[in-house]
Design an enzyme around this catalytic site. Structure first.
Site, PDB file in Angstrom:
ATOM      1  N   TYR A 176       0.845  -1.196   0.000  1.00 58.39           N
ATOM      2  CA  TYR A 176       0.000   0.000   0.000  1.00 58.39           C
ATOM      3  C   TYR A 176       0.876   1.241   0.000  1.00 58.39           C
ATOM      4  O   TYR A 176       1.931   1.252   0.635  1.00 58.39           O
ATOM      5  CB  TYR A 176      -0.911   0.033   1.235  1.00 58.39           C
ATOM      6  N   GLU A 219      -0.634   4.991  -0.599  1.00 58.80           N
ATOM      7  CA  GLU A 219      -1.401   6.155  -1.047  1.00 58.80           C
ATOM      8  C   GLU A 219      -0.525   7.397  -1.014  1.00 58.80           C
ATOM      9  O   GLU A 219       0.290   7.569  -0.112  1.00 58.80           O
ATOM     10  CB  GLU A 219      -2.627   6.351  -0.156  1.00 58.80           C
ATOM     11  N   ASP A 274      -5.852  12.496 -26.172  1.00 56.71           N
ATOM     12  CA  ASP A 274      -5.921  11.111 -25.699  1.00 56.71           C
ATOM     13  C   ASP A 274      -5.274  10.240 -26.767  1.00 56.71           C
ATOM     14  O   ASP A 274      -5.898   9.907 -27.769  1.00 56.71           O
ATOM     15  CB  ASP A 274      -7.387  10.735 -25.468  1.00 56.71           C
ATOM     16  N   THR A 328      -3.192   5.106 -22.657  1.00 55.77           N
ATOM     17  CA  THR A 328      -3.202   3.790 -22.029  1.00 55.77           C
ATOM     18  C   THR A 328      -1.837   3.183 -22.312  1.00 55.77           C
ATOM     19  O   THR A 328      -1.112   3.627 -23.212  1.00 55.77           O
ATOM     20  CB  THR A 328      -4.303   2.883 -22.621  1.00 55.77           C
ATOM     21  N   LYS A 337      -1.807  -0.718 -25.459  1.00 56.41           N
ATOM     22  CA  LYS A 337      -2.173  -0.855 -26.881  1.00 56.41           C
ATOM     23  C   LYS A 337      -0.897  -0.903 -27.724  1.00 56.41           C
ATOM     24  O   LYS A 337      -0.102  -1.802 -27.505  1.00 56.41           O
ATOM     25  CB  LYS A 337      -3.154   0.248 -27.244  1.00 56.41           C
ATOM     26  N   ARG A 346      -1.783  -3.414 -18.671  1.00 61.66           N
ATOM     27  CA  ARG A 346      -2.993  -2.597 -18.691  1.00 61.66           C
ATOM     28  C   ARG A 346      -2.810  -1.431 -17.734  1.00 61.66           C
ATOM     29  O   ARG A 346      -2.253  -1.587 -16.650  1.00 61.66           O
ATOM     30  CB  ARG A 346      -4.207  -3.412 -18.254  1.00 61.66           C
TER      31      ARG A 346
HETATM   32  C1  LIG Z   1      -8.752   2.355 -24.887  1.00 63.42           C
HETATM   33  C2  LIG Z   1      -9.055   3.777 -24.776  1.00 63.42           C
HETATM   34  C3  LIG Z   1      -9.402   4.371 -23.548  1.00 63.42           C
HETATM   35  C4  LIG Z   1      -9.767   3.591 -22.307  1.00 63.42           C
HETATM   36  O1  LIG Z   1      -8.912   2.708 -21.802  1.00 63.42           O
HETATM   37  P1  LIG Z   1      -9.387   1.614 -20.724  1.00 63.42           P
HETATM   38  O2  LIG Z   1      -8.081   1.204 -20.125  1.00 63.42           O
HETATM   39  O3  LIG Z   1     -10.094   0.555 -21.480  1.00 63.42           O
HETATM   40  O4  LIG Z   1     -10.271   2.278 -19.734  1.00 63.42           O
HETATM   41  C5  LIG Z   1      -9.551   5.747 -23.505  1.00 63.42           C
HETATM   42  N1  LIG Z   1      -9.397   6.498 -24.600  1.00 63.42           N
HETATM   43  C6  LIG Z   1      -9.100   5.963 -25.799  1.00 63.42           C
HETATM   44  C7  LIG Z   1      -8.955   6.856 -26.989  1.00 63.42           C
HETATM   45  C8  LIG Z   1      -8.937   4.593 -25.930  1.00 63.42           C
HETATM   46  O5  LIG Z   1      -8.699   4.065 -27.130  1.00 63.42           O
END
Ligand SMILES: *Cc1c(COP(=O)(O)O)cnc(C)c1O
Length: 418
Positions: A52, A54, A197, A223, A226, A232
């Protein structure tokens, strides 16, 4: 295949092993998925899950954080270098939670936001009505034009009318280059924040194969699982110290509790891998593969939303091309051990659970060693299967072919550092 995991809990052991086998036997074309290295898996499966802590490095609410502090600082440093940004928060549990924190750091509930619509390729968390972003904020959308491209003049017009406090660029299902500079000009002209994003394209940005938003966006989120090929999770970045302090408060205590240190270590390991020259080569191959894959469909007169892809993904309009819904196409391909996801297309007349499109991506299979030739073969097999969805004997032949290809490209360590 990843190493077999043995557990005292035989129920979960056998389900993990079944999933391991599924991943090995399927051709993975879901654009948001990838295969992490065994190093990342080891970090995520480590003792760090017990801890933990925080708060932030050197400012925790718990003792015993001397090691996890260093891990978190390393993750931040590496991300800073990869994306050429000053400040990074590496704690977000996922992209959606990260986006909630981004909204909280720049906006008050009820403020206006402007993002690409879900059907055009935006993400749920960019203002869709059933997500936090459309529930607690006043959300407006822009769309793709008739060619399936972003129309910056039109976006500017909408921005002038709506006057959003934040404009969102960066998408889940858009295959063309994003002009971040133009977005910044639009944001400046209406006095709004720009949020990029880059969840899908962050690997390409690291490799210099897509322009970077680092000098234009007020906040950047990606993220980590990808094209970046890590565990993740997500990270939030900015070059503005004052915004950084707001981001930190929005992540903790705003939306999250204790950081997941095993996940942060997994991110740090994947950043280390992304800093190696092999990562650039991987991204180059992934882009080449995606373009060859997409062009093969175009040569067959298959309708691709937005035309030839400029990144790792593209959307096939299966309704006009094969007279199938996205859901049907997804199921047909899944039965052949080809994994894709149904995806809405601009102005889709089908509901989000049905759709008229499928989204294909090259990131995962490029990790397994696919080159242009393999993607050409897969395009031909997909096309054949969708042209004759009820031809069982043809489908049996295709499935054997797929199994042969999957077997010759096992999930292994070829992208691990020696
Ligand atoms: C995949 C994705 C997210 C969200 O990611 P999660 O980990 O699934 O919550 C947010 N924005 C975009 C553009 C994405 O492609």
């Amino acid at each position: 295949m990843y190493k077999k995991i043995t557990l005292y809990d035989k129920d979960i052991e056998s389900l993990i092993e079944a999933e391991n086998k599924r991943q090995e036997e399927h051709i993975e074309l879901i654009a948001s998925e990838n295969y992490v290295s065994e190093d990342v898996l080891k970090a995520v499966g480590s003792c760090l899950t017990n801890k933990y802590g925080e708060g932030y490095p050197n400012k925790r609410y718990y003792g015993g954080c001397e090691n996890v502090d260093k891990i978190e600082l390393l993750a931040q440093e590496r991300a800073s270098e990869l994306f050429n940004v000053k400040y990074v928060n590496v704690q977000p549990y996922s992209g959606s939670v990260a986006n909630a924190a981004v909204f909280m750091s720049l906006l008050n509930p009820g403020d206006k936001v402007l993002g690409l619509s879900l059907a055009s390729g935006g993400h749920l968390s960019h203002g869709y009505k059933i997500s936090f972003s459309g529930t607690f904020y006043d959300s407006y959308t822009y769309e793709l034009n008739a060619e399936g491209k972003l129309d910056y003049d039109e976006i500017e017009k909408i921005a002038k009318k709506v006057k959003p406090k934040m404009i969102i660029c960066g998408y889940s299902a858009y295959s063309q280059i994003i002009d971040f500079k133009r977005f910044k000009e639009i944001a400046n002209s209406v006095g709004s924040y720009l949020f990029a994003d880059i969840s899908h394209i962050s690997g390409l940005i690291i490799a210099g194969l897509h322009p970077s938003p680092s000098e234009y966006a007020d906040i950047i989120m990606t993220t980590t699982h990808k094209t970046l090929r890590g565990t993740r999770g997500a990270i939030i970045m900015t070059n503005n110290e004052e915004i950084y302090s707001r981001i930190n408060k929005a992540v903790f205590p705003g939306y999250q509790g204790g950081p997941l240190f095993h996940q942060i270590a997994g991110k740090a390991v994947s950043f280390y891998e992304a800093l190696q020259p092999e990562f650039k080569e991987y991204q180059k191959q992934l882009l080449l593969n995606s373009r060859v894959f997409c062009q093969r469909f175009i040569n067959k007169n298959v309708k691709i939303v937005s035309g030839l892809t400029q990144n790792h993904l593209f959307i096939i309009d299966v309704k006009s091309s094969y007279n199938l819904t996205g859901k049907q196409a997804e199921t047909i391909l899944s039965n052949l051990n080809i994994t894709v996801n149904k995806n809405s297309i601009p102005n889709d007349t089908e509901k989000p659970m049905i759709t008229s499109g499928i989204r294909l991506g090259s990131a995962a299979m490029t990790s397994r060693g696919f080159k242009e030739d393999e993607f050409i073969i897969i395009a031909d097999l997909i096309d054949k299967a969708l042209l004759e969805p009820n031809n069982i004997s043809l489908h049996n032949v295709i499935k054997k072919e797929i199994s042969k290809i999957a077997n010759s490209f096992p999930i292994k360590k070829f992208y691990l550092m020696k």
